[in-house]
Design a protein around this motif. Structure first.
Motif, short mmCIF file in Angstrom:
data_model
loop_
_atom_site.label_atom_id
_atom_site.label_comp_id
_atom_site.label_asym_id
_atom_site.label_seq_id
_atom_site.Cartn_x
_atom_site.Cartn_y
_atom_site.Cartn_z
N GLY A 136 19.86 -30.14 18.13
CA GLY A 136 20.68 -30.39 16.96
C GLY A 136 21.31 -29.12 16.47
O GLY A 136 21.50 -28.17 17.24
N GLU A 137 21.61 -29.07 15.20
CA GLU A 137 22.30 -27.91 14.65
C GLU A 137 21.95 -27.70 13.19
O GLU A 137 21.42 -28.61 12.52
N VAL A 138 22.25 -26.50 12.70
CA VAL A 138 22.13 -26.19 11.28
C VAL A 138 23.37 -26.72 10.58
O VAL A 138 24.50 -26.45 11.00
N LEU A 139 23.17 -27.49 9.53
CA LEU A 139 24.30 -28.01 8.76
C LEU A 139 24.71 -27.05 7.65
O LEU A 139 25.83 -26.58 7.59
N LEU A 140 23.77 -26.79 6.75
CA LEU A 140 24.02 -25.91 5.61
C LEU A 140 22.82 -25.01 5.42
O LEU A 140 21.68 -25.44 5.59
N PHE B 189 28.13 -18.79 -0.88
CA PHE B 189 26.82 -18.21 -0.56
C PHE B 189 26.28 -18.67 0.79
O PHE B 189 25.17 -18.32 1.17
N GLU B 190 27.07 -19.44 1.53
CA GLU B 190 26.59 -20.07 2.74
C GLU B 190 26.12 -19.07 3.79
O GLU B 190 25.14 -19.29 4.50
N ASP B 191 26.81 -17.94 3.91
CA ASP B 191 26.46 -16.95 4.93
C ASP B 191 25.93 -15.66 4.32
O ASP B 191 26.02 -14.59 4.93
N ASP B 192 25.38 -15.77 3.13
CA ASP B 192 24.82 -14.60 2.44
C ASP B 192 23.30 -14.62 2.55
O ASP B 192 22.63 -15.37 1.84
N PRO B 193 22.70 -13.80 3.45
CA PRO B 193 21.25 -13.83 3.63
C PRO B 193 20.48 -13.36 2.40
O PRO B 193 19.29 -13.65 2.26
N ALA B 194 21.16 -12.64 1.50
CA ALA B 194 20.49 -12.13 0.30
C ALA B 194 20.61 -13.08 -0.88
O ALA B 194 20.09 -12.79 -1.96
N LEU C 124 22.98 -28.49 -19.66
CA LEU C 124 21.77 -27.97 -19.01
C LEU C 124 21.04 -27.01 -19.95
O LEU C 124 21.60 -26.03 -20.42
N ARG C 125 19.77 -27.31 -20.21
CA ARG C 125 19.00 -26.50 -21.15
C ARG C 125 17.87 -25.71 -20.49
O ARG C 125 17.53 -24.62 -20.92
N GLU C 126 17.28 -26.30 -19.44
CA GLU C 126 16.09 -25.67 -18.87
C GLU C 126 15.94 -26.07 -17.40
O GLU C 126 16.27 -27.20 -17.03
N ILE C 127 15.46 -25.14 -16.58
CA ILE C 127 15.11 -25.44 -15.20
C ILE C 127 13.64 -25.08 -15.02
O ILE C 127 13.23 -23.96 -15.27
N ARG C 128 12.84 -26.06 -14.60
CA ARG C 128 11.40 -25.82 -14.45
C ARG C 128 11.02 -25.53 -13.00
O ARG C 128 9.89 -25.10 -12.73
N TRP C 129 11.92 -25.79 -12.07
CA TRP C 129 11.65 -25.50 -10.65
C TRP C 129 12.96 -25.28 -9.95
O TRP C 129 13.94 -26.00 -10.18
N LEU C 130 13.00 -24.26 -9.07
CA LEU C 130 14.23 -23.89 -8.38
C LEU C 130 13.88 -23.45 -6.97
O LEU C 130 12.94 -22.68 -6.76
N SER C 131 14.61 -23.94 -5.99
CA SER C 131 14.29 -23.59 -4.60
C SER C 131 15.56 -23.64 -3.76
O SER C 131 16.50 -24.38 -4.07
N ARG C 132 15.55 -22.89 -2.67
CA ARG C 132 16.67 -22.90 -1.72
C ARG C 132 16.14 -23.40 -0.38
O ARG C 132 15.01 -23.07 0.01
N PHE C 133 16.94 -24.20 0.34
CA PHE C 133 16.49 -24.62 1.66
C PHE C 133 17.67 -24.76 2.61
O PHE C 133 18.83 -24.86 2.19
N GLN C 134 17.35 -24.76 3.88
CA GLN C 134 18.33 -24.95 4.94
C GLN C 134 18.28 -26.38 5.43
O GLN C 134 17.20 -26.93 5.64
N SER C 135 19.43 -26.98 5.60
CA SER C 135 19.49 -28.36 6.06
C SER C 135 19.93 -28.40 7.52
O SER C 135 21.00 -27.91 7.86
N ASP C 136 19.08 -28.99 8.36
CA ASP C 136 19.37 -29.15 9.78
C ASP C 136 19.65 -30.61 10.09
O ASP C 136 19.31 -31.52 9.31
N GLU C 137 20.24 -30.83 11.26
CA GLU C 137 20.48 -32.17 11.77
C GLU C 137 19.95 -32.22 13.19
O GLU C 137 20.58 -31.71 14.11
N ARG C 138 18.75 -32.80 13.39
CA ARG C 138 18.08 -32.76 14.68
C ARG C 138 17.30 -34.06 14.91
O ARG C 138 16.85 -34.71 13.97
N GLN C 139 17.11 -34.39 16.20
CA GLN C 139 16.29 -35.55 16.55
C GLN C 139 15.74 -35.35 17.96
O GLN C 139 16.48 -34.94 18.87
N VAL C 140 14.44 -35.62 18.14
CA VAL C 140 13.86 -35.55 19.48
C VAL C 140 14.37 -36.73 20.31
O VAL C 140 14.70 -37.79 19.78
#
Length: 464
Positions: free
Chosen positions: A171-175, A222-227, A249-265
């Motif tokens: 598969g491939e990396v999407l975002l 920010f797509e290609d910014d490793p930092a 928007l008043r408050e954020i209690r959880w924040l995370s970044r992730f990479q989205s792939d598109e793959r299948q065995v």
């Protein structure tokens, strides 16, 4: 060495759903998970109608429903809408609830039926033999080994089981820079899932209730910014650019970044080892189908493993690949098309998103198909009645989904048919229609006249 019927690697929703199915059938099952405790984080956020139906057939839907907010549809791009309220289901909505609630419910159910959940166990080796599979894991008490008749890898995108059996994950990396946040909005949209996009960003909002929302945002800059590190300011900025407002928007209690792939065995089965959930397929978060697809993988495979362990033809297990692999492929295709539309650069694609898509979704046939696809209600394992999802028909003494809670086959007779002697539960339906042989996972194994007795051959196909 401990001996067990089925060993599951991964105690997430897929692994625990499968363990619960095997244990419900009276077979021994061990679940290994590398984490010392369940994760309090919630990547997934929504439970679709078909998954709610599956949970209802196990008596779990009401408890889960009490933990979340029912969203009647998806609002797309300020005009397009996928209306879920007309789904032919007792659950015509998307239940927005943190994944931790699903995890907790399914692990509790697996344990209650006798599954042994071993945490802090990191799988290191796996050997297949003609009569079983040996799995070695490092635990707090040292190295341990289990011999299982079958092993299921439900250990996520970075599946150790998949690597140990040598299954490629093409598969491939999407975002690379999708941001998840749980945010409190002072001026929120209506209780409907909201998606919108601008030229270089998109935003997604789903209501947890009490003003809290799961927010997913992406910014091309920010797509290609490793930092790159996500921040509240970035979330607020993307919300405003994509939707025209930050919804107070008043408050954020959880924040995370992730990479989205598109793959299948290519193959969900390698000998006596099976892959399910994210270990078998991974795709964009568009449509919220990941966790749902994994739970439905588990429902499909669990009863089949139990049937073969009871003496059914081992070829039954090959139907897991033939039924679920196409579903995984469909989810990759639909979620991939959605995310590519959300991140489109060309004017033509953006015009399609803004003008053509709302027109298409305004047509009843297209809207119904889209709702069925995203919700899972439209999924079928055949071209005719056999292989299709069974509706929750009303029986003389209850509902079909209630009759399925034992985890076995159910024979539904015509309203005026004579009772029959059968090795499975039977019940008469109240309305018209043919007799039905319903599989443990809620799909039709046969339909016709009960007087013909043809249902017996269909039952034997799956159980002998």
């Amino acid at each position: 060495m401990d001996t067990v019927d089925v060993l599951v690697v991964g105690a997430g929703p897929t692994g625990c759903m499968l363990a619960g199915e095997v244990a419900l059938a009276g077979r021994s099952v061990v679940v290994l998970d590398k984490h010392e405790a369940p994760s309090p984080l919630s990547r997934a956020f929504g439970v679709h109608a078909r998954t709610m139906e599956a949970l209802d057939t196990r008596g779990l839907a009401d408890e889960l429903r009490s933990t979340g907010t029912a969203s009647p549809g998806l609002a797309l791009w300020r005009g397009a809408e996928v209306n879920l309220t007309r789904l032919p289901s007792p659950f015509p909505y998307l239940l927005v609830t943190p994944q931790v609630n699903v995890d907790t419910l399914l692990e509790k159910r697996a344990r209650n039926h006798g599954a042994d959940v071993v945490r802090g166990a990191t799988v290191t080796k796996l050997w297949q033999h003609e009569d079983g599979v040996v799995v070695r894991a490092t635990t707090a008490s040292g190295e341990r080994e289990w011999k299982a008749s079958y092993v299921v890898g439900a250990d996520g995108v970075r599946s150790t089981v998949r690597d140990l059996v040598g299954q490629p994950f093409p598969g491939e990396v999407l975002l690379k820079s999708i941001v998840l946040a749980d945010a409190y909005l002072g001026d929120p949209p209506a209780s409907i899932v909201t998606v919108d996009a601008a030229e270089d960003c998109f935003a997604f909002l789903a209501p947890f209730g009490d003003g809290w929302f799961r927010v997913i945002v992406w910014d091309r800059r920010f797509e290609d910014d490793p930092a790159f590190q996500p921040s509240e300011a970035m979330v607020r900025d993307v919300l405003t650019r994509a939707t025209g407002t930050d919804f107070g928007l008043r408050e954020i209690r959880w924040l995370s970044r992730f990479q989205s792939d598109e793959r299948q065995v290519e193959s969900y089965r390698t000998g006596r080892v099976f892959l399910a959930g994210d270990a078998a397929h991974v795709h964009s978060p568009a449509g919220g189908q990941g966790m749902n697809t994994g739970i439905q993988d588990a429902l499909n495979l669990g009863w089949k493993l139990a049937a073969v362990l009871r003496g059914a033809d081992p070829a039954v297990l090959d139907t897991y690949q033939s039924e679920r692999h196409p579903v995984g492929k469909l989810v990759l295709r639909s979620s991939g098309a959605t995310i590519r539309l959300m991140t489109a650069r060309s004017r033509a694609a953006r015009a399609f998103r803004r003008v053509v898509l709302p027109f298409l979704l305004g047509r009843e046939k297209v809207a119904r198909k889209a709702a069925g696809m995203f919700s899972g209600v439209g999924i079928s394992y055949g071209r005719g009645l056999v292989g299709s999802r069974a509706a929750d028909v009303q029986l003389r003494d209850g509902r079909l989904f209630e009759a399925l809670r034992r985890g076995g086959f159910v024979l539904v007779l015509e309203n005026d048919a004579a009772s029959v002697t059968a090795p499975i539960p039977t019940a008469h339906r109240l309305d018209g229609g043919p007799a039905l042989l319903v599989r443990p996972d809620g799909y039709l194994a046969w339909a016709g006249s009960s007087a013909s007795g043809d249902w017996r051959a269909a039952l034997d196909r799956w159980t002998k």
